[in-house]
Design an enzyme around this catalytic site. Structure first.
Site, PDB file in Angstrom:
ATOM      1  N   HIS A 230      12.086  24.676  18.630  1.00 39.34           N
ATOM      2  CA  HIS A 230      11.057  24.033  17.809  1.00 39.34           C
ATOM      3  C   HIS A 230      10.512  24.996  16.761  1.00 39.34           C
ATOM      4  CE1 HIS A 230       7.289  21.616  17.129  1.00 39.34           C
ATOM      5  NE2 HIS A 230       6.833  22.828  16.826  1.00 39.34           N
ATOM      6  N   GLU A 231      10.054  26.156  17.214  1.00 37.77           N
ATOM      7  CA  GLU A 231       9.381  27.074  16.291  1.00 37.77           C
ATOM      8  C   GLU A 231      10.339  27.624  15.245  1.00 37.77           C
ATOM      9  OE1 GLU A 231       6.365  27.049  16.168  1.00 37.77           O
ATOM     10  OE2 GLU A 231       5.668  26.469  18.152  1.00 37.77           O
ATOM     11  N   HIS A 234      10.934  25.407  12.317  1.00 33.89           N
ATOM     12  CA  HIS A 234       9.950  25.463  11.231  1.00 33.89           C
ATOM     13  C   HIS A 234      10.476  26.364  10.104  1.00 33.89           C
ATOM     14  CE1 HIS A 234       6.651  23.081  12.649  1.00 33.89           C
ATOM     15  NE2 HIS A 234       6.478  23.781  13.759  1.00 33.89           N
ATOM     16  N   TYR A 245       2.465  21.092   5.219  1.00 34.80           N
ATOM     17  CA  TYR A 245       1.986  21.015   6.598  1.00 34.80           C
ATOM     18  C   TYR A 245       0.638  20.294   6.680  1.00 34.80           C
ATOM     19  CZ  TYR A 245       2.055  22.509  11.485  1.00 34.80           C
ATOM     20  OH  TYR A 245       2.105  22.541  12.874  1.00 34.80           O
ATOM     21  N   GLU A 254       6.469  18.683  11.775  1.00 36.22           N
ATOM     22  CA  GLU A 254       6.386  18.883  13.218  1.00 36.22           C
ATOM     23  C   GLU A 254       7.486  18.127  13.955  1.00 36.22           C
ATOM     24  OE1 GLU A 254       4.710  20.450  15.800  1.00 36.22           O
ATOM     25  OE2 GLU A 254       4.226  21.830  14.183  1.00 36.22           O
ATOM     26  N   ASP A 317      -3.938  14.759  13.153  1.00 38.08           N
ATOM     27  CA  ASP A 317      -3.363  16.097  13.263  1.00 38.08           C
ATOM     28  C   ASP A 317      -1.836  15.970  13.218  1.00 38.08           C
ATOM     29  OD1 ASP A 317      -2.065  18.217  15.244  1.00 38.08           O
ATOM     30  OD2 ASP A 317      -3.938  19.107  14.502  1.00 38.08           O
ATOM     31  N   HIS A 319       0.499  17.334  14.766  1.00 42.38           N
ATOM     32  CA  HIS A 319       1.178  17.269  16.057  1.00 42.38           C
ATOM     33  C   HIS A 319       1.144  15.860  16.632  1.00 42.38           C
ATOM     34  CE1 HIS A 319       0.227  21.570  15.648  1.00 42.38           C
ATOM     35  NE2 HIS A 319       1.350  21.752  16.323  1.00 42.38           N
TER      36      HIS A 319
END
Length: 417
Positions: A230-231, A234, A245, A254, A317, A319
């Site tokens: 996931h990270e 980005h 973002y 996300e 948000d 997320h």
């Protein structure tokens, strides 16, 4: 002296973007009989250290008469090791031999490495960090890393390195992308960041991944495979569509990371961490109150994410607004209705009551990757994502294909029409 200068320049060229310190070059006169007719040559090993103290070395062969470079190669030895991780069992690792020890640096994947911040944090004002906590590369005496227990600081490092390796391999072998930026260069990992730090994050500024250890009540160390995928994704988004973002583009940003983090987990086919459509299920503790960070088959199960698009989704948000695209991705790959995946019960609901037939995870990955790298831009919203993925499906499979029709059906099933 000229041979030494050539070797030093070659080491710098091989590590463009790095600040090298303590450069030393030692020429030795020899006879080169491997490159045509035997001739006198200088064999020079240039060594130094990067900004974090990690050793760098390159050997350069120079014609002693003409001064022209004959050949050059890295002189730090690659070694095959293994590690006992917190979440993924015992995994293979490519490391670097340095003297009598081994470094957790993988020269086969762009010199990706993992370092220990020793629980230090960055010095930041708002979101601008002017000094990042150093994370010197981990070393080991026998190339068998970690014990699988959190008490051994190398165990979390094994997970982080394994996650980086697997993510690199997924993008390389599935999408033909060499490294996060597509330039063949590796990122690096910082583990044991801060104290009881309940987060992990990608930082474009250092081109690195940072992992906290969690507080032990809500989260354990945030180094699971899907979190790594996931990270690091980005970083891929940053180098391609650069989705803003915030608002709907932020939700798509996300979701892109959730989608590829999940596909990395499936790609690994690791029996200790089978693929599923839960995010972070390995790192959550009983004190978190649920079994995962996010649920892609039914995003609203986390209590905040959106299953379906509405005009107010962009105010959530990122997320939580990501839920719409996560839901779409699940339906496109797996279809609607109940099924067990990776030993976990899933149920792909739809917003309009329709039934959706999945086309497979590989097809989802191919379509989303092409949409991200060819059609999406920094301002793409959900309607634009529908268009981008339809264009990608048309490119890959044809406008009259089942895949093209499935993309439209999956978006309609989450109210993006």
């Amino acid at each position: 002296p000229k041979a030494a200068d050539i070797a030093t320049a070659a080491l710098r060229l091989a590590n463009v973007g790095e600040t090298l310190r303590g450069l030393v070059a030692k020429p030795q006169l020899m006879v080169d009989a491997l490159h045509g007719k035997p001739k006198l040559a200088w064999r020079t090993e240039a060594t130094g250290k990067d900004s974090l103290g990690n050793p760098m070395a390159r050997v350069v062969l120079t014609d002693a008469v003409t001064g022209k470079q004959i050949d050059a190669w890295d002189s730090i030895e690659t070694a095959a090791g293994d590690g006992r991780s917190l979440y993924a069992g015992t995994v293979p690792l490519q490391t670097t031999k340095s003297g009598s020890a081994y470094q957790l640096t993988d020269p086969t994947r762009g010199n990706t490495y993992t370092g220990d911040t020793q629980n230090k944090t960055d010095s930041c004002i708002l979101i601008l960090c002017y000094k990042r906590a150093a994370a010197p590369v981990l070393t080991d005496a026998d190339n068998h890393w970690g014990t699988g227990a959190g008490s051994d600081r190398a165990s979390a490092a094994v997970d982080a390195q394994y996650g980086t390796d697997t993510t690199w391999d997924y993008y390389k072998k599935v999408h033909g992308r060499s490294g996060i930026a597509g330039d063949g260069k590796g990122s690096y990992n910082r583990v044991h960041y801060g104290s009881a730090y309940n987060n992990a994050f990608w930082d474009d500024g250092c081109f690195c991944m940072t992992y906290g250890d969690g507080d032990g009540t809500t989260f354990g160390p945030l180094v699971s495979l899907d979190v790594s995928g996931h990270e690091m994704s980005h970083g891929v988004t940053s180098k391609t569509a650069a989705l803003t973002y915030s608002g709907e583009p932020g939700g798509l940003n996300e979701a892109t990371s959730d989608i590829f983090g999940t596909l990395v987990e499936f790609y690994a086919a690791n029996p200790s961490d089978p693929g599923d459509w839960r995010i972070g299920e390995k790192v959550v503790k009983s004190g978190f109150g649920r079994s995962a960070l996010r649920y892609m088959d039914q995003p609203s199960k986390d209590g905040a994410s959106a299953d379906c698009w509405t005009s107010s989704v962009g105010s959530l948000d990122v997320h939580y607004s990501s839920g719409v695209a996560n839901h779409f991705a699940y339906l496109l790959a797996e279809g609607s209705g109940p099924k067990t995946i990776g030993g976990v019960a899933h149920n792909g609901t739809t917003c309009d009551g329709t039934k959706v037939t999945g086309i497979g995870r590989a097809e989802l990955g191919a379509i989303w990757y092409r949409a991200l790298t060819v059609y999406m831009t920094s301002s793409t919203k959900y309607a634009g994502a529908r268009t981008a993925t339809l264009n990608a499906a048309k490119d890959l499979y044809g406008a009259g294909s089942a895949e093209y029709a499935a993309v439209g059906a999956a978006w309609s099933a989450v109210s993006v029409k």
